[in-house]
Design a protein around this motif. Structure first.
Motif, PDB file in Angstrom:
ATOM      1  N   GLN A 132      22.194 -22.919  23.424  1.00 25.59           N
ATOM      2  CA  GLN A 132      21.343 -22.026  24.206  1.00 25.59           C
ATOM      3  C   GLN A 132      19.886 -22.112  23.775  1.00 25.59           C
ATOM      4  N   VAL A 133      19.632 -22.423  22.503  1.00 26.79           N
ATOM      5  CA  VAL A 133      18.251 -22.348  22.004  1.00 26.79           C
ATOM      6  C   VAL A 133      17.650 -23.699  21.645  1.00 26.79           C
ATOM      7  N   MET A 134      18.445 -24.770  21.602  1.00 26.53           N
ATOM      8  CA  MET A 134      17.876 -26.060  21.209  1.00 26.53           C
ATOM      9  C   MET A 134      18.539 -27.204  21.961  1.00 26.53           C
ATOM     10  N   LYS A 135      17.843 -28.350  21.958  1.00 27.59           N
ATOM     11  CA  LYS A 135      18.355 -29.522  22.656  1.00 27.59           C
ATOM     12  C   LYS A 135      17.892 -30.776  21.939  1.00 27.59           C
ATOM     13  N   GLN A 136      18.775 -31.750  21.882  1.00 34.04           N
ATOM     14  CA  GLN A 136      18.409 -33.055  21.337  1.00 34.04           C
ATOM     15  C   GLN A 136      17.613 -33.808  22.389  1.00 34.04           C
ATOM     16  N   LYS A 137      16.399 -34.252  22.011  1.00 30.24           N
ATOM     17  CA  LYS A 137      15.526 -34.928  22.963  1.00 30.24           C
ATOM     18  C   LYS A 137      15.712 -36.440  22.952  1.00 30.24           C
ATOM     19  N   TRP A 138      15.994 -36.979  21.812  1.00 27.50           N
ATOM     20  CA  TRP A 138      16.258 -38.413  21.702  1.00 27.50           C
ATOM     21  C   TRP A 138      17.069 -38.624  20.445  1.00 27.50           C
ATOM     22  N   ASP A 139      17.044 -39.820  19.877  1.00 28.77           N
ATOM     23  CA  ASP A 139      17.860 -40.053  18.690  1.00 28.77           C
ATOM     24  C   ASP A 139      17.193 -39.582  17.410  1.00 28.77           C
ATOM     25  N   ASP A 140      15.987 -38.972  17.523  1.00 26.11           N
ATOM     26  CA  ASP A 140      15.313 -38.508  16.317  1.00 26.11           C
ATOM     27  C   ASP A 140      14.583 -37.183  16.508  1.00 26.11           C
ATOM     28  N   ALA A 198      11.499 -19.104  28.427  1.00 32.01           N
ATOM     29  CA  ALA A 198      11.914 -19.209  29.824  1.00 32.01           C
ATOM     30  C   ALA A 198      13.263 -19.896  29.975  1.00 32.01           C
ATOM     31  N   HIS A 199      13.711 -20.594  28.919  1.00 31.00           N
ATOM     32  CA  HIS A 199      14.945 -21.375  29.027  1.00 31.00           C
ATOM     33  C   HIS A 199      15.981 -21.034  27.956  1.00 31.00           C
ATOM     34  N   ASN A 200      15.692 -20.075  27.065  1.00 30.08           N
ATOM     35  CA  ASN A 200      16.643 -19.765  25.989  1.00 30.08           C
ATOM     36  C   ASN A 200      17.221 -18.356  26.081  1.00 30.08           C
ATOM     37  N   GLY A 201      17.002 -17.685  27.203  1.00 28.85           N
ATOM     38  CA  GLY A 201      17.497 -16.320  27.342  1.00 28.85           C
ATOM     39  C   GLY A 201      16.453 -15.263  27.082  1.00 28.85           C
ATOM     40  N   GLY A 202      15.191 -15.680  26.914  1.00 31.17           N
ATOM     41  CA  GLY A 202      14.104 -14.716  26.758  1.00 31.17           C
ATOM     42  C   GLY A 202      13.678 -14.449  25.333  1.00 31.17           C
ATOM     43  N   THR A 251      12.665 -16.551  13.412  1.00 35.71           N
ATOM     44  CA  THR A 251      12.136 -15.188  13.410  1.00 35.71           C
ATOM     45  C   THR A 251      11.596 -14.876  14.796  1.00 35.71           C
ATOM     46  N   ARG A 252      12.097 -13.785  15.385  1.00 36.36           N
ATOM     47  CA  ARG A 252      11.650 -13.383  16.717  1.00 36.36           C
ATOM     48  C   ARG A 252      10.382 -12.545  16.627  1.00 36.36           C
ATOM     49  N   ASN A 253       9.780 -12.326  17.792  1.00 37.20           N
ATOM     50  CA  ASN A 253       8.570 -11.503  17.826  1.00 37.20           C
ATOM     51  C   ASN A 253       8.856 -10.031  17.561  1.00 37.20           C
ATOM     52  N   ASP A 254      10.156  -9.626  17.541  1.00 38.99           N
ATOM     53  CA  ASP A 254      10.491  -8.249  17.158  1.00 38.99           C
ATOM     54  C   ASP A 254      10.807  -8.137  15.670  1.00 38.99           C
ATOM     55  N   GLY A 255      10.596  -9.236  14.910  1.00 40.98           N
ATOM     56  CA  GLY A 255      10.772  -9.211  13.465  1.00 40.98           C
ATOM     57  C   GLY A 255      12.155  -9.568  12.979  1.00 40.98           C
ATOM     58  N   VAL A 256      13.119  -9.766  13.868  1.00 40.02           N
ATOM     59  CA  VAL A 256      14.486 -10.099  13.469  1.00 40.02           C
ATOM     60  C   VAL A 256      14.565 -11.577  13.097  1.00 40.02           C
ATOM     61  N   THR A 257      15.132 -11.870  11.929  1.00 36.10           N
ATOM     62  CA  THR A 257      15.306 -13.245  11.459  1.00 36.10           C
ATOM     63  C   THR A 257      16.790 -13.578  11.436  1.00 36.10           C
ATOM     64  N   LEU A 258      17.163 -14.640  12.141  1.00 39.83           N
ATOM     65  CA  LEU A 258      18.557 -15.040  12.279  1.00 39.83           C
ATOM     66  C   LEU A 258      18.667 -16.553  12.302  1.00 39.83           C
TER      67      LEU A 258
END
Length: 346
Positions: free
Chosen positions: A194-202, A210-214, A255-262
């Motif tokens: 949901q939050v990341m994608k492999q762009k190529w082999d490196d 806009a693409h990770n759920g806000g 770390t999100r803009n609301d201060g939560v680190t996960l």
């Protein structure tokens, strides 16, 4: 001549069932004693221990030692005698301990929490969540499913990654089994896809809001196989002069803009197919492509920002490279294909 006698008679024999006393009460010695009883419908009662010693002649009895005890009763109507045996055990108050929680990802439907029973026998388990967790969709449950070493807690669909808290209540399976309350904090991690994608082999890059759920992220720290990668604190990771391996697992502490680190859950790279596109080109150079249909060619930065685009056809097929040096992602989109290629402009 002696007279001939013919004598007949009929006897009815009734086989009566033996009385079968039913014993009620908890067969566990709580604090050293336990009381049980049977129905008060018989003419006599005889409780004996394993050695045949008389314990009581009443419908109810209190035991002070574990063991097998026999109850013999007499039916007042038939005088038939029946018996039954009850096993008394030492009651042990339930004692449990939780082991380390597994990683919990936002796309899971439940989490299996490992536990161990140190004493007693487990009867059932309940869970109660704090207000924050309930607001996120978690539901209290009076009877969770459990196995010999795991208790299963449902995860609500679409739960927001965050830090939460619950209370597990372990109940013993006897009247004196007691109960034990264990509080446990837990975290729901981001689903990697949901939050990341492999762009190529490196390259592995994070999606924007806009693409990770806000989710708006402000700080990043990349990890490989559970270990932090020094200096990898951007929204993407680029392995210069090396390639991603499907034998490695990557995650990112966000770390999100609301201060939560996960953390995100682990992302395992895949080996991409080889491309006919060049990987290194001069700035503003052109490349003649072999096309069979109209194709939209778009250049993006590794952060996902659009730099330029061209609409190419089989006859008008010269692709112009970006004018500035850097690493770009080229997306080629047609009705039949949608591919992404890494281009280094030098």
């Amino acid at each position: 001549m002696s007279p001939l006698f013919n004598i007949t008679d009929t006897m009815q024999v009734n086989v009566l069932p033996l009385p079968k006393p039913k014993i009620s009460g908890d067969p566990y010695l709580c604090n050293g004693t336990a009381s049980v009883q049977t129905d008060n419908v018989f003419s006599s009662y005889l409780w004996t221990d394993e050695q045949g010693n008389t314990i009581s002649s009443n419908p109810s009895v209190t035991f002070t030692k574990p063991g097998n005890y026999r109850l013999q009763v007499t039916d007042p109507n038939t005088s038939c005698v029946g018996d039954t045996v009850i096993e008394m055990e030492d009651g042990v108050v339930i004692s449990t301990v939780l082991h380390e929680l597994p990683v919990i990802c936002a796309d899971q439907t439940e989490v299996a929490i490992p536990y161990e029973v140190l004493a007693g026998q487990l009867g059932h388990v309940s869970v109660e969540f704090d207000n924050k967790s309930v607001s996120a969709g978690f539901s209290n449950n009076e009877s969770l499913n459990f196995s010999d070493n795991e208790v299963f807690v449902p995860i609500p669909q679409g739960v927001r990654p965050n830090h939460y808290s619950l209370k597990l209540q372990f109940f013993g399976n006897s009247d004196c089994g007691g109960e034990q309350l264990i509080e446990q904090d837990f975290s729901i991690r981001y689903d990697a896809d949901q939050v990341m994608k492999q762009k190529w082999d490196d390259v592995i890059a994070l999606y924007d809001a806009a693409h990770n759920g806000g989710y708006e992220f402000t700080e990043y720290q990349w990890y490989k196989n559970g270990q932090p990668l020094p200096g990898e604190t951007q929204s993407f990771i680029y392995l210069n002069k090396s390639s991603l391996s499907p034998n490695d697992a990557y995650s990112c502490l966000l770390t999100r803009n609301d201060g939560v680190t996960l953390f995100s859950c682990d992302f395992v790279p895949v080996i991409p197919q080889k491309s006919m596109m060049p990987s290194l080109m001069p700035a503003a150079a052109t490349w003649r492509m072999e096309l069979t249909e109209e194709t939209l060619a778009s250049f993006y930065t590794l952060q996902g920002n659009l730099i330029s685009w061209q609409r190419l056809t089989p006859s008008d097929n010269e692709l112009t490279m970006p004018a500035a040096e850097g690493i770009y992602l080229l997306q080629l989109k047609s009705t039949k294909n949608n591919t992404t290629h890494k281009i280094i402009i030098d």
